[in-house]
Design a protein around this motif. Sequence first.
Motif, PDB file in Angstrom:
ATOM      1  N   GLU A  99       2.553  24.197   6.424  1.00  0.00           N
ATOM      2  CA  GLU A  99       2.614  24.571   7.653  1.00  0.00           C
ATOM      3  C   GLU A  99       4.069  25.503   7.989  1.00  0.00           C
ATOM      4  OE1 GLU A  99       4.229  20.407   9.255  1.00  0.00           O
ATOM      5  OE2 GLU A  99       2.960  21.568  10.556  1.00  0.00           O
ATOM      6  N   ASP A 100       4.891  25.263   7.051  1.00  0.00           N
ATOM      7  CA  ASP A 100       6.208  26.136   7.231  1.00  0.00           C
ATOM      8  C   ASP A 100       5.800  27.778   6.827  1.00  0.00           C
ATOM      9  OD1 ASP A 100       5.912  25.522   4.559  1.00  0.00           O
ATOM     10  OD2 ASP A 100       8.195  25.385   4.225  1.00  0.00           O
ATOM     11  N   ARG A 101       4.751  27.790   6.361  1.00  0.00           N
ATOM     12  CA  ARG A 101       4.117  29.428   6.075  1.00  0.00           C
ATOM     13  C   ARG A 101       3.199  29.776   6.885  1.00  0.00           C
ATOM     14  NH1 ARG A 101       8.587  30.733   3.703  1.00  0.00           N
ATOM     15  NH2 ARG A 101       9.374  28.615   3.865  1.00  0.00           N
ATOM     16  N   GLY A 177       9.154  32.594  -1.448  1.00  0.00           N
ATOM     17  CA  GLY A 177       8.651  31.482  -0.716  1.00  0.00           C
ATOM     18  C   GLY A 177       9.008  30.138  -1.411  1.00  0.00           C
ATOM     19  N   CYS A 178       8.189  29.012  -1.065  1.00  0.00           N
ATOM     20  CA  CYS A 178       8.836  27.765  -1.482  1.00  0.00           C
ATOM     21  C   CYS A 178       8.649  27.574  -3.055  1.00  0.00           C
ATOM     22  CB  CYS A 178       7.847  26.760  -0.684  1.00  0.00           C
ATOM     23  SG  CYS A 178       8.273  26.774   0.913  1.00  0.00           S
ATOM     24  N   LEU A 179       7.862  28.517  -3.806  1.00  0.00           N
ATOM     25  CA  LEU A 179       7.812  28.285  -5.309  1.00  0.00           C
ATOM     26  C   LEU A 179       9.343  28.470  -5.788  1.00  0.00           C
ATOM     27  CD1 LEU A 179       6.154  28.358  -7.752  1.00  0.00           C
ATOM     28  CD2 LEU A 179       6.388  30.774  -7.614  1.00  0.00           C
ATOM     29  N   GLY A 219      12.139  29.719  -0.240  1.00  0.00           N
ATOM     30  CA  GLY A 219      11.617  29.223   1.008  1.00  0.00           C
ATOM     31  C   GLY A 219      12.743  28.436   1.765  1.00  0.00           C
ATOM     32  N   HIS A 220      13.567  27.880   1.287  1.00  0.00           N
ATOM     33  CA  HIS A 220      14.487  27.001   2.228  1.00  0.00           C
ATOM     34  C   HIS A 220      16.007  27.268   1.473  1.00  0.00           C
ATOM     35  CE1 HIS A 220      11.186  24.730   3.908  1.00  0.00           C
ATOM     36  NE2 HIS A 220      10.536  24.964   2.595  1.00  0.00           N
ATOM     37  N   ASP A 221      17.134  27.021   2.601  1.00  0.00           N
ATOM     38  CA  ASP A 221      18.241  26.826   2.083  1.00  0.00           C
ATOM     39  C   ASP A 221      18.795  28.463   1.647  1.00  0.00           C
ATOM     40  OD1 ASP A 221      18.627  24.311   2.657  1.00  0.00           O
ATOM     41  OD2 ASP A 221      17.822  23.709   1.032  1.00  0.00           O
TER      42      ASP A 221
HETATM   43 ZN   LIG Z   1       8.530  25.341   2.161  1.00  0.00          ZN
END
Ligand SMILES: [Zn+2]
Length: 245
Positions: A99-101, A177-179, A219-221
């Motif tokens: 859902e963050d994407r 992304g989150c990868l 994806g984060h930070d």
């Molecule tokens: Zn994510």
Amino acid sequence: MQKIATIIIFLFVTINGFSQRADSSLKIVPLTGNFYIYITYSLYKGNRIPANGMYLITDSGAVLFDTPWDTTQFQPLLDSIQQRHHKKVVLCIATHFHEDRTGGLEYYRQQGCKTYTTVLTDGLSKKRGMKRAEFLIDKDTVFTVAQYSFQTYYPGKGHAPDNIVVWFKKERILYGGCLIKSTEDDGLGNLSDASVTDYATTIKNVQLKCKNPKYIITGHDDWTNISSLQHTLLMAQQLKQKSSR
Ligand SMILES: [Zn+2]
């Protein structure tokens, strides 16, 4: 009297400025040229966690890479892009089904923007009750929007079975992304849909495909340290070793 009025206005502007910064739900940070990183926040296991997305301003409109994690920021993001660049978002690609994407895909479709995911992402979104895109791509695809070109690339299973990256060969920007995990992160994060056996190979595939990236968006930070790809590879290799013992 005029002096007092000036002081009051000054105080008001200052306080207002501070309060806006303190509870800012949407941050936009220029990356390079017409590329911008946007950040929204959500709660994950009780902590307020940032999620990074990106947008690109072209002569034909803005292109959005992933939708905001914070569902209250779908429209504010469009408004900010309109105010800042006088552009509408014309195209949006989500890089995996979480859902963050994908959270804003239906909203953006309703606003007239062309939304895309891979067929693989769409299958998972359908199964897991996530928002879905209008258009599907079934293999790695080169998109050309006005003066920019970029390619979607599926490197294999990693953070999720369907994670893709976006590669801007000319600008050498790798939107991961989150990868790809930030060098700030000391773990691979949410592994509920991850592939312990394939993650490391998948990262190696990204390294082979996307040579010498100048920028790597996680994806984060924090994304500014581009050792993130190597950092993720090491963590993925450790994870595999641990699981095979
Ligand atoms: Zn994510």
